[in-house]
Design a protein around this motif. Structure first.
Motif: not given
Ligand SMILES: CC(=O)N[C@H]1[C@@H](O[C@@H]2[C@H](O)[C@H](O)[C@@H](O)[C@H](O)[C@H]2O)O[C@H](CO)[C@@H](O)[C@@H]1O
Ligand SMILES: [Zn+2]
Length: 305
Positions: A3-7, A20-34, A130-134, A298-300
């Motif tokens: 199972d993948l994380p809720a978000r 990295s140019i467009n979303n580097g900090v967004t990706m890093a933030r959400y990855a860091a938050e789990g 398969s990933l079912r992203p929100q 949906d966040l499960a």
């Protein structure tokens, strides 16, 4: 299968370096938050120019091999951002970099720009189901700045989101899934103007030239911006990720240049326009979390890697 994380956040980009140019900090933030952050890159960037002279031989009109090299650059950039799930649409090399708009590479066999929309989108539907992203992030309809692979990545991402939600589509491609929120990469004009003024004021000679504001992908009137992600805590990760794309990007402090040697700002707050879904804010103010407003049910967990 685990199972993948809720978000779960999915990003769809054209070439290695765009993420990295467009979303580097967004990706890093959400990855860091789990949260689970997944990147799909549609081409290997085989037709790119090459900045470092000692790597110039990799260019498509020289010995070639740039695409394979950029796979390694992308892996290094993902390590800097803490992102472990990054894939190429249809597998590495399935769709080839189409070159800049109007070049003969646009029409080469295998070029992403020449790909059938539903054939390309079908690969992304399997990822979505398969990933079912929100949340899904991609470019605006002009691809940010009119590059054919960026325009096509937008079209494929939006089409795949439609098909993934359609119960009548692809019964063998997984259970239908509706992406709750789709965002397009944007930069508010006022922010771009202030950042270029700072570049001209503080580092006028950092690069041989300075780009024009409208060279920055996705610059729009401030009123179109619906979300902003302050990633100042992850500025170092974004800078390191951009540096990892060394054939494409030269970084100098809070500024960078592509192979055209034109300086532009490196943004550590990233901005978005909600293209589909219900905004999280309730007073029309900008969201500060892309998952805001996604229903709790949906966040499960429950998606599969
Ligand atoms: C950021 C981005 O989308 N880069 C693309 C782009 O590269 C530009 C292109 O080589 C142009 O000719 C240069 O002047 C500019 O400096 C480059 O950024 O297009 C490439 C070819 O399709 C692509 O590989 C690269 O990732
Ligand atoms: Zn690109």
């Amino acid at each position: 299968m685990k199972d993948l994380p809720a978000r779960r956040l999915l990003l769809v980009h054209a070439h290695p370096d765009d993420e990295s140019i467009n979303n580097g900090v967004t990706m890093a933030r959400y990855a860091a938050e789990g949260a689970h952050v997944a990147l799909v890159t549609c081409t290997l960037g085989e037709e790119g120019e090459v900045i470092p002279p000692d790597l110039a031989h990799l260019a498509a009109d020289r010995e070639g091999g740039l695409g394979d090299h950029r796979i390694g650059e992308l892996a290094a950039a993902m390590r800097e951002l803490g992102v472990t799930d990054h894939r190429f649409l249809g597998g590495p090399g399935r769709f080839r970099d189409s070159g800049m708009m109007g070049t003969e590479q646009n029409h080469r066999p295998g070029a992403f720009w020449a790909a059938g929309l539903d054939e390309a989108a079908g690969h992304l539907v399997r990822v979505i189901r398969s990933l079912r992203p929100q949340v899904l992030i991609t470019y605006d309809p002009d691809g940010g700045y009119g590059h054919p692979d960026h325009i096509q990545a937008h079209r494929v991402a939006m089409r795949a989101a439609d098909l993934a939600a359609d119960p009548a589509y692809g019964p063998d491609a997984g259970a239908p899934h509706t992406v709750a929120k789709i965002y397009w990469n944007r930069v508010p004009r006022s922010v771009a103007e202030e950042a270029f003024a700072r570049l001209r004021r503080t580092a006028p000679d950092a690069f041989p030239g300075i780009a024009e504001i409208d060279d920055v992908p996705g610059v729009v009137d401030d009123a179109l911006i619906t979300a902003e992600i302050d990633g100042s805590a992850h500025a170092g990760a974004k800078t390191a990720a951009m540096r990892a794309h060394a054939t494409q990007i030269a970084v100098d402090g809070p500024f960078f240049a592509l192979s055209n040697d034109l300086g532009q700002p490196l943004f550590t707050t990233e901005y978005y326009e909600l293209a589909r879904g219900v905004p999280g804010g309730d007073d029309g103010s900008r969201e500060h979390d892309l998952f805001a407003g996604v229903p709790d049910e949906d966040l499960a967990p429950g998606a599969q890697a």
